[in-house]
Design a protein around this motif. Structure first.
Motif, PDB file in Angstrom:
ATOM      1  N   ASP A 100       0.826  -1.206   0.000  1.00  0.00           N
ATOM      2  CA  ASP A 100       0.000   0.000   0.000  1.00  0.00           C
ATOM      3  C   ASP A 100       0.860   1.256   0.000  1.00  0.00           C
ATOM      4  O   ASP A 100       1.938   1.294   0.595  1.00  0.00           O
ATOM      5  CB  ASP A 100      -0.888   0.042   1.250  1.00  0.00           C
ATOM      6  CG  ASP A 100      -1.934  -1.044   1.257  1.00  0.00           C
ATOM      7  OD1 ASP A 100      -2.007  -1.797   0.270  1.00  0.00           O
ATOM      8  OD2 ASP A 100      -2.670  -1.153   2.252  1.00  0.00           O
ATOM      9  N   ALA A 101       0.365   2.313  -0.647  1.00  0.00           N
ATOM     10  CA  ALA A 101       1.075   3.593  -0.661  1.00  0.00           C
ATOM     11  C   ALA A 101       0.145   4.668  -1.196  1.00  0.00           C
ATOM     12  O   ALA A 101      -0.891   4.385  -1.796  1.00  0.00           O
ATOM     13  CB  ALA A 101       2.319   3.524  -1.539  1.00  0.00           C
ATOM     14  N   ILE A 102       0.520   5.917  -0.978  1.00  0.00           N
ATOM     15  CA  ILE A 102      -0.017   7.010  -1.765  1.00  0.00           C
ATOM     16  C   ILE A 102       1.151   7.534  -2.577  1.00  0.00           C
ATOM     17  O   ILE A 102       2.274   7.663  -2.077  1.00  0.00           O
ATOM     18  CB  ILE A 102      -0.673   8.113  -0.914  1.00  0.00           C
ATOM     19  CG1 ILE A 102       0.298   8.721   0.093  1.00  0.00           C
ATOM     20  CG2 ILE A 102      -1.897   7.569  -0.188  1.00  0.00           C
ATOM     21  CD1 ILE A 102      -0.272   9.930   0.807  1.00  0.00           C
ATOM     22  N   SER A 103       0.911   7.803  -3.852  1.00  0.00           N
ATOM     23  CA  SER A 103       1.995   8.045  -4.790  1.00  0.00           C
ATOM     24  C   SER A 103       1.700   9.253  -5.668  1.00  0.00           C
ATOM     25  O   SER A 103       0.543   9.494  -6.038  1.00  0.00           O
ATOM     26  CB  SER A 103       2.191   6.803  -5.679  1.00  0.00           C
ATOM     27  OG  SER A 103       3.259   6.963  -6.575  1.00  0.00           O
ATOM     28  N   LEU A 104       2.752  10.013  -5.978  1.00  0.00           N
ATOM     29  CA  LEU A 104       2.633  11.179  -6.858  1.00  0.00           C
ATOM     30  C   LEU A 104       3.649  11.081  -7.983  1.00  0.00           C
ATOM     31  O   LEU A 104       4.766  10.579  -7.795  1.00  0.00           O
ATOM     32  CB  LEU A 104       2.884  12.478  -6.083  1.00  0.00           C
ATOM     33  CG  LEU A 104       1.872  12.818  -5.000  1.00  0.00           C
ATOM     34  CD1 LEU A 104       2.394  12.379  -3.637  1.00  0.00           C
ATOM     35  CD2 LEU A 104       1.558  14.294  -4.994  1.00  0.00           C
ATOM     36  N   ALA A 105       3.264  11.564  -9.147  1.00  0.00           N
ATOM     37  CA  ALA A 105       4.167  11.574 -10.287  1.00  0.00           C
ATOM     38  C   ALA A 105       5.326  12.542 -10.045  1.00  0.00           C
ATOM     39  O   ALA A 105       5.287  13.383  -9.141  1.00  0.00           O
ATOM     40  CB  ALA A 105       3.405  11.993 -11.550  1.00  0.00           C
ATOM     41  N   SER A 106       6.339  12.408 -10.866  1.00  0.00           N
ATOM     42  CA  SER A 106       7.491  13.298 -10.754  1.00  0.00           C
ATOM     43  C   SER A 106       7.059  14.750 -10.889  1.00  0.00           C
ATOM     44  O   SER A 106       6.178  15.090 -11.674  1.00  0.00           O
ATOM     45  CB  SER A 106       8.506  12.961 -11.838  1.00  0.00           C
ATOM     46  OG  SER A 106       9.596  13.845 -11.802  1.00  0.00           O
TER      47      SER A 106
END
Length: 237
Positions: A89-95
């Motif tokens: 699990d994670a919360i992720s953002l683009a570069s």
């Protein structure tokens, strides 16, 4: 030494200041113009899987795996937090260039609560797919340290720490000039001095996974009020 809280206290807009909740997302935060990410600060309903960046950048956030809001646990003043179950699990953002700190000051901060056991945990990372990257804040249970990792271990900011499960902690890492520090509940933890410039690149910024989700640093716990401030070291002593 405890940190002075620079914000007007509030029961609703929850961020770190002296290890307690403090207001943000409005004019009471003198560094609001420098906030490039603010998320999981809005007490959403149980099971919600949509995460919003409340900063003026309004970046798109992707929920990975089973990451979701959970009303079972929340810091004081909030009614929910982000649950990460330890299995990808994670919360992720683009570069984004907003996360390229270079030689400038910065602050990364959030609340975290370990689940029933304290394990190796990825708390905040900017990384390549192999886990290497310019910055990360992790807990390495094997060595018992909260560890700021910069330029793929070229610089380590270590703090010997034995956190307890089922306890909320206010965690932060900062750079001010050549001074690098980590904080636990408003107190200075690890320190280092270096002129290291952090590299840029097309790397993910995320909470909850490290080393491409390989399992070694999957977070198993709850996170809230994740804020990144670029160009400002909010806490220095």
């Amino acid at each position: 030494m405890r940190l002075a809280c620079p914000f007007q206290l509030s029961p609703t807009q929850n961020l770190l200041g002296n290890g307690v909740q403090a207001s943000a997302k409005n004019e009471t935060d003198p560094y609001w113009a420098n906030v490039v990410l603010l998320t999981v600060n809005d007490s959403q309903a149980d099971g919600t899987t949509t995460f919003v960046d409340q900063s003026t950048s309004a970046k798109s956030i992707t929920a990975v795996g089973n990451a979701q809001y959970d009303t079972a646990q929340a810091p004081t003043g909030m009614t929910s937090s982000c649950l990460l179950d330890g299995t990808g699990d994670a919360i992720s953002l683009a570069s984004s260039p907003d996360f390229n700190f270079g030689s400038g000051d910065f602050t990364v901060e959030f609340w975290y609560r370990f689940n029933t056991s304290v394990i190796d945990t990825a708390m905040a990372t900017r990384e390549d797919s192999d886990g290497a990257g310019p910055w990360a804040l992790i807990y390495n249970n094997a060595v018992g340290k909260l560890r700021g990792v910069f330029e793929s271990v070229a610089l380590l900011v270590d703090y010997v720490w034995a956190p307890s499960a089922n306890t909320w902690y206010a965690l932060a890492m900062t750079r001010s000039g050549n001074d690098w520090k980590t904080f636990v509940d408003g107190a200075v933890g690890g320190t280092a001095t270096s002129a290291t410039a952090l590299s840029d690149g097309t790397r993910l910024t995320r909470f909850g996974l490290f080393n491409n989700g390989g399992g070694a640093y999957d977070a198993n716990g709850w996170m809230a009020s994740y804020r990144i401030t670029k160009g400002v070291a909010r806490y220095t002593a």
